[in-house]
Each structure stands twice: as C-alpha cells, then as structure tokens.
Design an enzyme around this catalytic site. Structure first.
Site, PDB file in Angstrom:
ATOM      1  N   ARG A 175      24.931  -4.699 -65.558  1.00 53.95           N
ATOM      2  CA  ARG A 175      25.367  -4.077 -64.301  1.00 53.95           C
ATOM      3  C   ARG A 175      24.604  -4.619 -63.104  1.00 53.95           C
ATOM      4  O   ARG A 175      25.085  -4.579 -61.984  1.00 53.95           O
ATOM      5  CB  ARG A 175      25.130  -2.563 -64.363  1.00 53.95           C
ATOM      6  N   ARG A 179      19.749 -12.789 -58.620  1.00 52.85           N
ATOM      7  CA  ARG A 179      20.183 -13.765 -57.625  1.00 52.85           C
ATOM      8  C   ARG A 179      19.074 -14.749 -57.273  1.00 52.85           C
ATOM      9  O   ARG A 179      17.926 -14.350 -57.097  1.00 52.85           O
ATOM     10  CB  ARG A 179      20.617 -13.054 -56.341  1.00 52.85           C
ATOM     11  N   ARG A 258      22.264  11.003 -72.148  1.00 50.75           N
ATOM     12  CA  ARG A 258      21.065  11.207 -71.343  1.00 50.75           C
ATOM     13  C   ARG A 258      21.425  12.166 -70.212  1.00 50.75           C
ATOM     14  O   ARG A 258      22.533  12.119 -69.669  1.00 50.75           O
ATOM     15  CB  ARG A 258      20.590   9.893 -70.722  1.00 50.75           C
ATOM     16  N   ARG A 289      13.214   7.224 -60.290  1.00 50.47           N
ATOM     17  CA  ARG A 289      13.438   6.845 -58.896  1.00 50.47           C
ATOM     18  C   ARG A 289      13.379   8.072 -57.994  1.00 50.47           C
ATOM     19  O   ARG A 289      13.476   9.210 -58.458  1.00 50.47           O
ATOM     20  CB  ARG A 289      14.745   6.086 -58.706  1.00 50.47           C
ATOM     21  N   GLU A 312      13.958  11.878 -59.483  1.00 51.53           N
ATOM     22  CA  GLU A 312      14.842  11.794 -60.644  1.00 51.53           C
ATOM     23  C   GLU A 312      14.051  11.431 -61.894  1.00 51.53           C
ATOM     24  O   GLU A 312      13.293  10.477 -61.893  1.00 51.53           O
ATOM     25  CB  GLU A 312      15.913  10.728 -60.359  1.00 51.53           C
ATOM     26  N   TYR A 360      30.213   4.787 -69.556  1.00 54.39           N
ATOM     27  CA  TYR A 360      29.634   4.935 -68.235  1.00 54.39           C
ATOM     28  C   TYR A 360      30.562   4.271 -67.230  1.00 54.39           C
ATOM     29  O   TYR A 360      30.777   3.067 -67.271  1.00 54.39           O
ATOM     30  CB  TYR A 360      28.245   4.289 -68.174  1.00 54.39           C
ATOM     31  N   ASP A 362      31.493   3.643 -63.194  1.00 54.93           N
ATOM     32  CA  ASP A 362      31.231   3.817 -61.762  1.00 54.93           C
ATOM     33  C   ASP A 362      32.447   4.500 -61.141  1.00 54.93           C
ATOM     34  O   ASP A 362      33.529   4.504 -61.733  1.00 54.93           O
ATOM     35  CB  ASP A 362      31.037   2.456 -61.099  1.00 54.93           C
TER      36      ASP A 362
END
Ligand code: UDP
Length: 382
Positions: A175, A179, A258, A289, A312, A360, A362
């Site tokens: 995901r 770069r 989870r 995070r 989190e 999962y 998005d």
C-alpha cells in the site's frame, strides 16, 4: 416490518453507495446500522469545544485514481486540495514517510541522487536473491533493504499487527509507495482531497432521497428489532456489509481482526505536532501514530489556542470490539474460504464491503466495489 424492495445492512461507504444507486433506479431501500451515525469508520464529528472536524475512527484521507469513483463522489461533495503527508519519529529523529529520497538521505546521512540511492537499496535487498517476496517481511526488505526496513517498518508493523511479519501478506506493505524522488505525498493517486464541508455532509447527501429509509441504532442480529436477519432474509434481497463470520454464527470459527484504541484530547495550543499524522516507528513507544485534525483543513478558520489530537494504538479485537483490519493469517484465509462458500449458497443475500468480504478496503475501493456489485450482482433487481 413493511419489507422494502431491498435491505442494506451497514451504512458505511459500501452500503451508502448501494443504497443510493438502487434508490436512483427506483427501488425503496431500507438501510440499517447498529451505530448512531452513518459513514462507517469514515464518520466524523465537529468537536463542540473547538469546532474542529474530528475523524471519529482515525484520519480518513480520500484518494483515488478511479475516474468513475471520482465522478461519482463529486456528485455529493466538492473536495479540498489537501494532499496527505506523514512523518515518522524514529529514535528521537523525525523522517518523512513514506520512504523517499529525503528519508533515505537523512537516514544514511548522505546526499545521494536517485541512481545511487537505488543501487544502495538494491544491494541491501540482495539477500532475497531476486526471489518473489512471499510475505510482509520479505516484501519490506525487497522494497527498501534491511536497514530501512528495520528502522521504519519492522517496529511499526510489530505494533500494528502483533503478528510475525512472515505470516502477514505482502499486500499490506505494498500500500505504501517507495520513491526515489523528494515527493513525500502519502498517496500516488490522481485525485486526493477532503470533503469541503466534512464527511458528515457528504454522507447525508448520499441518503437524502425519498426512497431511502435509514434506521440507526438497529442491530441486524437483534431479533427484537423490526429489521433483523430472521425477519428479512428470504423476504427481500439483502446487501450485507457486516462481518461475514457473524452472519454465519461463526460456523467456521472467528476471523481475526485488529482493533484500535483511539484516545482523543483537546490541548491548549494552536499546533501540537505541525502535521496531521505523526507515526512512531519505535517498538517501545506504545502509540503507532498521533493524529492532529486541524492540519487536515488548513483552509478553515480553526481556533489559534486549541487543537484536537488522537493517539492511536492497535491490538487484537476481542468480541465486542470494533473490527478495523483483517489479520489474514493462513488460518483466517482457510476460514474465509469456508465463509465464501456459505455466502455463495445464501440465496438473496449479497456480501460486500470490508467486513462482509474480510478485505481491507480504502474508501474509494469500497465505493468502486459497491458500484460493481450494483452493475453485476444486483443488475436483475427491479
Ligand atoms: N507501515 C510501516 N511504517 C509506517 C507506516 C506504515 O511499516 O510508518 C506499514 C505497516 O505494516 C502498516 C502498512 O504499512 O500496517 C500500511 O500502512 P497505512 O498507513 O497504509 O495503513 P492505514 O493508514 O490504512 O492504517
């Protein structure tokens, strides 16, 4: 109940999209959700103390390269030009995330160009001998080499999943882009942004239709509710977006999820961390995070002396916890295969969405797959 033409269980993005499309086709649609709000985990609410839009289930960033999905969502909301950027703290130092040339040069205290950086990472990934990565561990090493993997991925993933990374699918880490430029945007997609007047206004417009009846606080598994499994299945077509294992009463065993513990706080400062999301890569820091929602909307007039943050943490879901991420170990995949067979045999019930397919998704994927279901599986509904 008066059975409508179709019942949609779950008011997340998959369910809302199906409901809106079928109502547009002229069907009467009943949408039920056990929660008190629509939008599933993409829901948000404006904090009464600060006026800041808080993403109730953690930051949700809209992004897609799917033109059909982009055109569809733009019927209900405009989007801001927000582009998501994330930083990660590792051993007391802050690095840009996802891993890009800036991360690589900061980590190695170097000033490499793209070619030199590629060559270095290839050398550090050589232990795989060109083998196709079979799991998250191997995939991470193949993408960024062992030193960067151990710094930025291993600890974070251990906290996020508490599962041996060799048992996790490589797709989890695919995901994230890697770069060899200084582009540090979190997503590669053509379109990204946040709904201009908030997620709530967007979702409310999707169901603002005379043929859609939304019933909140209505648990499909509670036989005392007017719209429940026993009363509906076989009477009207059902689009079920709840947990597929729960639908079949855990016949093949529970699928592992989870869950997240999200702790919200208002702080007396205009800026706590300087960015919407700060990841914590170290395994000994309990948070994965911290979100700071004001940064998602720099265009809004938010207070200068208060901010809302959300810490989190991740753990295995117990019965009764909100499922967020499918764990997807080999045992889960075996159980899922059984549920898929049961689902295929369940006449008049269509399983979709993250919980209904144990995938999962998005937001844009949930919408895209709902549009596909409406085109294909639901094409024959009146
Ligand atoms: N990940 C990581 N380090 C990071 C961010 C992500 O190792 O700083 C890995 C981790 O395994 C995580 C996956 O990448 O589960 C996907 O991260 P993403 O941010 O896409 O997850 P989401 O925001 O959807 O929870």
């Amino acid at each position: 109940m008066n059975v409508s033409d179709v019942v949609v269980v779950g008011a997340g993005l998959f369910g809302l999209t199906v409901a809106e499309r079928l109502a547009d086709r002229g069907m009467d649609v009943t949408v039920v959700d056990r929660r008190a709000e629509i939008g599933g985990n993409a829901a948000s609410a404006f904090c009464p103390r600060t006026g800041i839009e808080v993403h109730t289930y953690g930051s949700h960033l809209f992004h897609t390269s799917n033109e059909r999905v982009w055109a569809y969502v733009n019927r209900f909301t405009t989007f801001t030009s927000y582009e998501h950027r994330v930083w990660t703290t590792y051993r007391g130092e802050v690095f840009p995330m996802p891993i890009n040339l800036g991360t690589i040069n900061q980590f190695f205290r170097s000033a490499m160009g793209p070619d030199a950086a590629r060559a270095l990472i290839a050398e550090q990934a050589a232990e795989l001998d060109g083998r196709e990565p079979a799991n998250l561990d191997e995939k991470g090493i193949s993408l960024v080499g062992r030193p960067l993997y151990e710094a930025f991925i291993r600890g974070y993933t251990a906290k996020q999943w508490q599962t041996d990374p060799r048992l996790l699918p490589a797709s989890i880490i695919s995901r994230l882009p890697v770069r060899y430029t200084y582009d540090n945007r979190y997503f590669d997609d053509t379109h990204q942004g946040l709904p201009t007047d908030g997620y709530g206004a967007w979702f409310a417009r999707m169901v603002d239709h005379p043929r859609i009846d939304v019933r909140l606080g209505c648990d499909f598994f509670d036989p005392t509710q007017p719209v429940h499994r026993g009363a509906v299945v076989g009477q009207a077509p059902v689009v079920f977006t709840g947990p597929v294992d729960q639908y079949f009463d855990l016949a093949a065993g529970p699928l592992a999820w989870r869950t997240l513990d999200l702790q919200q706080e208002v702080l007396p400062t205009g800026d706590h961390q300087g960015a919407a999301v700060m990841n914590y890569a170290d395994e000994d820091v309990p948070e994965t995070r911290v979100h700071e929602f004001r940064h998602l909307h720099p265009e809004r007039a938010y207070p200068k002396d208060a901010t809302v943050i959300m810490r989190e943490r991740s753990r295995f879901a117990e019965p009764g916890d909100e499922p967020y991420y499918p764990v997807n170990t080999p045992e889960d995949r075996a159980r899922l295969a059984t549920y898929r067979e049961l689902a295929a045999q369940e006449q008049g019930v269509h399983f979709g969405g993250r919980l209904g397919t144990y995938k999962y998704l998005d937001m844009h994927m949930a919408i895209g797959s709902a549009l596909t279901m409406v085109d294909n599986q639901l094409a024959d509904l009146p």
